[in-house]
Design a protein around this motif. Structure first.
Motif, PDB file in Angstrom:
ATOM      1  N   ALA A  11    -115.724  29.790   1.893  1.00  9.88           N
ATOM      2  CA  ALA A  11    -115.053  29.424   3.147  1.00  9.88           C
ATOM      3  C   ALA A  11    -114.140  30.555   3.622  1.00  9.88           C
ATOM      4  CB  ALA A  11    -114.265  28.140   2.968  1.00  9.88           C
ATOM      5  N   THR A  12    -113.443  31.192   2.706  1.00  8.62           N
ATOM      6  CA  THR A  12    -112.567  32.306   3.062  1.00  8.62           C
ATOM      7  C   THR A  12    -113.376  33.462   3.631  1.00  8.62           C
ATOM      8  OG1 THR A  12    -110.984  31.647   1.362  1.00  8.62           O
ATOM      9  CG2 THR A  12    -110.848  33.919   2.150  1.00  8.62           C
ATOM     10  N   SER A  13    -114.526  33.714   3.048  1.00  6.54           N
ATOM     11  CA  SER A  13    -115.416  34.771   3.525  1.00  6.54           C
ATOM     12  C   SER A  13    -115.930  34.455   4.935  1.00  6.54           C
ATOM     13  CB  SER A  13    -116.583  34.918   2.549  1.00  6.54           C
ATOM     14  OG  SER A  13    -117.533  35.816   3.032  1.00  6.54           O
ATOM     15  N   LEU A  14    -116.349  33.211   5.150  1.00  6.64           N
ATOM     16  CA  LEU A  14    -116.790  32.799   6.484  1.00  6.64           C
ATOM     17  C   LEU A  14    -115.660  32.948   7.498  1.00  6.64           C
ATOM     18  CD1 LEU A  14    -118.865  29.601   5.680  1.00  6.64           C
ATOM     19  CD2 LEU A  14    -119.688  31.578   6.968  1.00  6.64           C
ATOM     20  N   HIS A  15    -114.469  32.547   7.098  1.00  6.53           N
ATOM     21  CA  HIS A  15    -113.305  32.639   7.979  1.00  6.53           C
ATOM     22  C   HIS A  15    -113.082  34.088   8.403  1.00  6.53           C
ATOM     23  CE1 HIS A  15    -109.158  32.463   9.367  1.00  6.53           C
ATOM     24  NE2 HIS A  15    -109.295  31.137   9.463  1.00  6.53           N
ATOM     25  N   ALA A  16    -113.141  35.002   7.452  1.00  2.11           N
ATOM     26  CA  ALA A  16    -112.944  36.423   7.759  1.00  2.11           C
ATOM     27  C   ALA A  16    -114.016  36.935   8.715  1.00  2.11           C
ATOM     28  CB  ALA A  16    -112.942  37.239   6.472  1.00  2.11           C
ATOM     29  N   ASP A  17    -115.266  36.550   8.492  1.00  2.00           N
ATOM     30  CA  ASP A  17    -116.361  36.996   9.362  1.00  2.00           C
ATOM     31  C   ASP A  17    -116.181  36.484  10.793  1.00  2.00           C
ATOM     32  OD1 ASP A  17    -117.490  38.194   7.142  1.00  2.00           O
ATOM     33  OD2 ASP A  17    -119.034  36.663   6.865  1.00  2.00           O
ATOM     34  N   ILE A  18    -115.850  35.213  10.919  1.00  2.00           N
ATOM     35  CA  ILE A  18    -115.695  34.612  12.251  1.00  2.00           C
ATOM     36  C   ILE A  18    -114.428  35.133  12.927  1.00  2.00           C
ATOM     37  CG2 ILE A  18    -115.292  32.427  13.475  1.00  2.00           C
ATOM     38  CD1 ILE A  18    -117.182  31.138  11.339  1.00  2.00           C
ATOM     39  N   HIS A  19    -113.371  35.314  12.158  1.00  2.00           N
ATOM     40  CA  HIS A  19    -112.115  35.811  12.717  1.00  2.00           C
ATOM     41  C   HIS A  19    -112.275  37.227  13.255  1.00  2.00           C
ATOM     42  CE1 HIS A  19    -107.909  37.193  12.808  1.00  2.00           C
ATOM     43  NE2 HIS A  19    -107.686  35.934  13.150  1.00  2.00           N
ATOM     44  N   ALA A  20    -113.147  38.007  12.671  1.00  2.68           N
ATOM     45  CA  ALA A  20    -113.353  39.396  13.087  1.00  2.68           C
ATOM     46  C   ALA A  20    -114.035  39.515  14.449  1.00  2.68           C
ATOM     47  CB  ALA A  20    -114.169  40.138  12.039  1.00  2.68           C
ATOM     48  N   VAL A  21    -114.669  38.440  14.903  1.00  2.02           N
ATOM     49  CA  VAL A  21    -115.363  38.466  16.191  1.00  2.02           C
ATOM     50  C   VAL A  21    -114.332  38.397  17.316  1.00  2.02           C
ATOM     51  CG1 VAL A  21    -116.990  37.222  17.671  1.00  2.02           C
ATOM     52  CG2 VAL A  21    -117.376  37.328  15.224  1.00  2.02           C
ATOM     53  N   VAL A  22    -114.544  39.193  18.352  1.00 10.01           N
ATOM     54  CA  VAL A  22    -113.675  39.152  19.521  1.00 10.01           C
ATOM     55  C   VAL A  22    -113.696  37.738  20.095  1.00 10.01           C
ATOM     56  CG1 VAL A  22    -113.292  40.124  21.818  1.00 10.01           C
ATOM     57  CG2 VAL A  22    -114.218  41.560  19.992  1.00 10.01           C
ATOM     58  N   LYS A  23    -112.542  37.245  20.531  1.00  6.94           N
ATOM     59  CA  LYS A  23    -112.423  35.861  20.995  1.00  6.94           C
ATOM     60  C   LYS A  23    -113.489  35.474  22.012  1.00  6.94           C
ATOM     61  CE  LYS A  23    -107.635  34.870  20.113  1.00  6.94           C
ATOM     62  NZ  LYS A  23    -106.403  34.303  20.627  1.00  6.94           N
ATOM     63  N   ASP A  24    -113.772  36.337  22.957  1.00  8.61           N
ATOM     64  CA  ASP A  24    -114.757  36.014  23.993  1.00  8.61           C
ATOM     65  C   ASP A  24    -116.191  36.180  23.511  1.00  8.61           C
ATOM     66  OD1 ASP A  24    -112.681  35.496  25.737  1.00  8.61           O
ATOM     67  OD2 ASP A  24    -112.721  37.502  26.628  1.00  8.61           O
ATOM     68  N   GLY A  25    -116.369  36.740  22.322  1.00  8.14           N
ATOM     69  CA  GLY A  25    -117.707  37.015  21.823  1.00  8.14           C
ATOM     70  C   GLY A  25    -118.378  35.864  21.095  1.00  8.14           C
ATOM     71  N   LEU A  26    -117.656  34.779  20.890  1.00 11.06           N
ATOM     72  CA  LEU A  26    -118.215  33.666  20.131  1.00 11.06           C
ATOM     73  C   LEU A  26    -117.688  32.346  20.691  1.00 11.06           C
ATOM     74  CD1 LEU A  26    -119.876  32.738  17.667  1.00 11.06           C
ATOM     75  CD2 LEU A  26    -117.790  32.929  16.323  1.00 11.06           C
ATOM     76  N   PRO A  27    -118.579  31.575  21.300  1.00 15.70           N
ATOM     77  CA  PRO A  27    -118.143  30.278  21.824  1.00 15.70           C
ATOM     78  C   PRO A  27    -117.599  29.388  20.709  1.00 15.70           C
ATOM     79  CG  PRO A  27    -120.401  30.776  22.481  1.00 15.70           C
ATOM     80  CD  PRO A  27    -119.982  31.815  21.501  1.00 15.70           C
ATOM     81  N   ARG A  28    -116.545  28.668  20.995  1.00 13.78           N
ATOM     82  CA  ARG A  28    -115.935  27.701  20.068  1.00 13.78           C
ATOM     83  C   ARG A  28    -115.422  28.352  18.785  1.00 13.78           C
ATOM     84  NH1 ARG A  28    -116.729  22.335  21.208  1.00 13.78           N
ATOM     85  NH2 ARG A  28    -116.863  21.812  19.005  1.00 13.78           N
ATOM     86  N   ARG A  29    -115.109  29.621  18.876  1.00  7.50           N
ATOM     87  CA  ARG A  29    -114.607  30.374  17.721  1.00  7.50           C
ATOM     88  C   ARG A  29    -113.388  29.688  17.100  1.00  7.50           C
ATOM     89  NH1 ARG A  29    -110.466  34.314  17.658  1.00  7.50           N
ATOM     90  NH2 ARG A  29    -110.646  35.819  15.981  1.00  7.50           N
ATOM     91  N   GLU A  30    -112.438  29.287  17.932  1.00  2.27           N
ATOM     92  CA  GLU A  30    -111.212  28.677  17.426  1.00  2.27           C
ATOM     93  C   GLU A  30    -111.486  27.350  16.709  1.00  2.27           C
ATOM     94  OE1 GLU A  30    -108.386  30.361  17.256  1.00  2.27           O
ATOM     95  OE2 GLU A  30    -109.493  31.981  18.232  1.00  2.27           O
ATOM     96  N   VAL A  31    -112.454  26.590  17.209  1.00  2.04           N
ATOM     97  CA  VAL A  31    -112.817  25.317  16.567  1.00  2.04           C
ATOM     98  C   VAL A  31    -113.364  25.585  15.168  1.00  2.04           C
ATOM     99  CG1 VAL A  31    -114.365  23.322  16.683  1.00  2.04           C
ATOM    100  CG2 VAL A  31    -113.241  24.152  18.754  1.00  2.04           C
ATOM    101  N   LEU A  32    -114.195  26.590  15.038  1.00  2.00           N
ATOM    102  CA  LEU A  32    -114.751  26.942  13.729  1.00  2.00           C
ATOM    103  C   LEU A  32    -113.660  27.401  12.765  1.00  2.00           C
ATOM    104  CD1 LEU A  32    -117.910  28.907  14.938  1.00  2.00           C
ATOM    105  CD2 LEU A  32    -117.794  26.528  14.179  1.00  2.00           C
ATOM    106  N   LEU A  33    -112.749  28.229  13.272  1.00  2.87           N
ATOM    107  CA  LEU A  33    -111.656  28.702  12.431  1.00  2.87           C
ATOM    108  C   LEU A  33    -110.740  27.547  12.027  1.00  2.87           C
ATOM    109  CD1 LEU A  33    -110.790  32.041  14.253  1.00  2.87           C
ATOM    110  CD2 LEU A  33    -111.951  31.772  12.049  1.00  2.87           C
ATOM    111  N   ASP A  34    -110.481  26.625  12.949  1.00  3.04           N
ATOM    112  CA  ASP A  34    -109.656  25.455  12.627  1.00  3.04           C
ATOM    113  C   ASP A  34    -110.310  24.610  11.534  1.00  3.04           C
ATOM    114  OD1 ASP A  34    -107.754  26.205  14.487  1.00  3.04           O
ATOM    115  OD2 ASP A  34    -108.382  24.738  16.001  1.00  3.04           O
ATOM    116  N   TRP A  35    -111.631  24.407  11.621  1.00  2.00           N
ATOM    117  CA  TRP A  35    -112.318  23.618  10.601  1.00  2.00           C
ATOM    118  C   TRP A  35    -112.200  24.298   9.239  1.00  2.00           C
ATOM    119  CZ3 TRP A  35    -115.894  24.032   6.811  1.00  2.00           C
ATOM    120  CH2 TRP A  35    -116.314  22.847   6.220  1.00  2.00           C
ATOM    121  N   LEU A  36    -112.411  25.611   9.225  1.00  2.00           N
ATOM    122  CA  LEU A  36    -112.313  26.346   7.959  1.00  2.00           C
ATOM    123  C   LEU A  36    -110.883  26.305   7.407  1.00  2.00           C
ATOM    124  CD1 LEU A  36    -114.655  29.302   8.864  1.00  2.00           C
ATOM    125  CD2 LEU A  36    -114.995  27.726   6.950  1.00  2.00           C
ATOM    126  N   ASP A  37    -109.880  26.455   8.277  1.00  2.00           N
ATOM    127  CA  ASP A  37    -108.486  26.347   7.831  1.00  2.00           C
ATOM    128  C   ASP A  37    -108.221  24.978   7.219  1.00  2.00           C
ATOM    129  OD1 ASP A  37    -107.736  28.921   8.625  1.00  2.00           O
ATOM    130  OD2 ASP A  37    -107.062  28.254  10.606  1.00  2.00           O
TER     131      ASP A  37
END
Length: 79
Positions: A11-37
């Motif tokens: 989960a930490t690895s996934l979080h790092a990968d998704i967090h590294a994406v520019v905010k506008d580059g991934l739809p629902r990025r914050e939702v994914l990060l919130d779930w992982l948190d």
């Protein structure tokens, strides 16, 4: 059976990968990060037990990262 630490590292690895994406580059990025948190917080609590739904969600997130060609850390498949 996979150890809880393995799931947490996954989960930490996934979080790092998704967090590294520019905010506008991934739809629902914050939702994914919130779930992982949330998962990581739950997983740190005493007595936490992994359920199949959490394993399925982590696996689905890994597939999502790869399908969307997000630069990803190499992770071994979860059991």
């Amino acid at each position: 059976m996979t150890e809880l630490k393995t799931y947490q590292e996954y989960a930490t690895s996934l979080h790092a990968d998704i967090h590294a994406v520019v905010k506008d580059g991934l739809p629902r990025r914050e939702v994914l990060l919130d779930w992982l948190d949330d998962f990581l917080l739950r997983a740190k609590k005493r007595g936490f037990q992994m359920v199949q739904a959490d394993v399925d969600d982590l696996t689905a997130l890994d597939q999502f990262v790869r399908i969307n060609r997000i630069p990803a850390t190499v992770r071994t498949a979860l059991e």
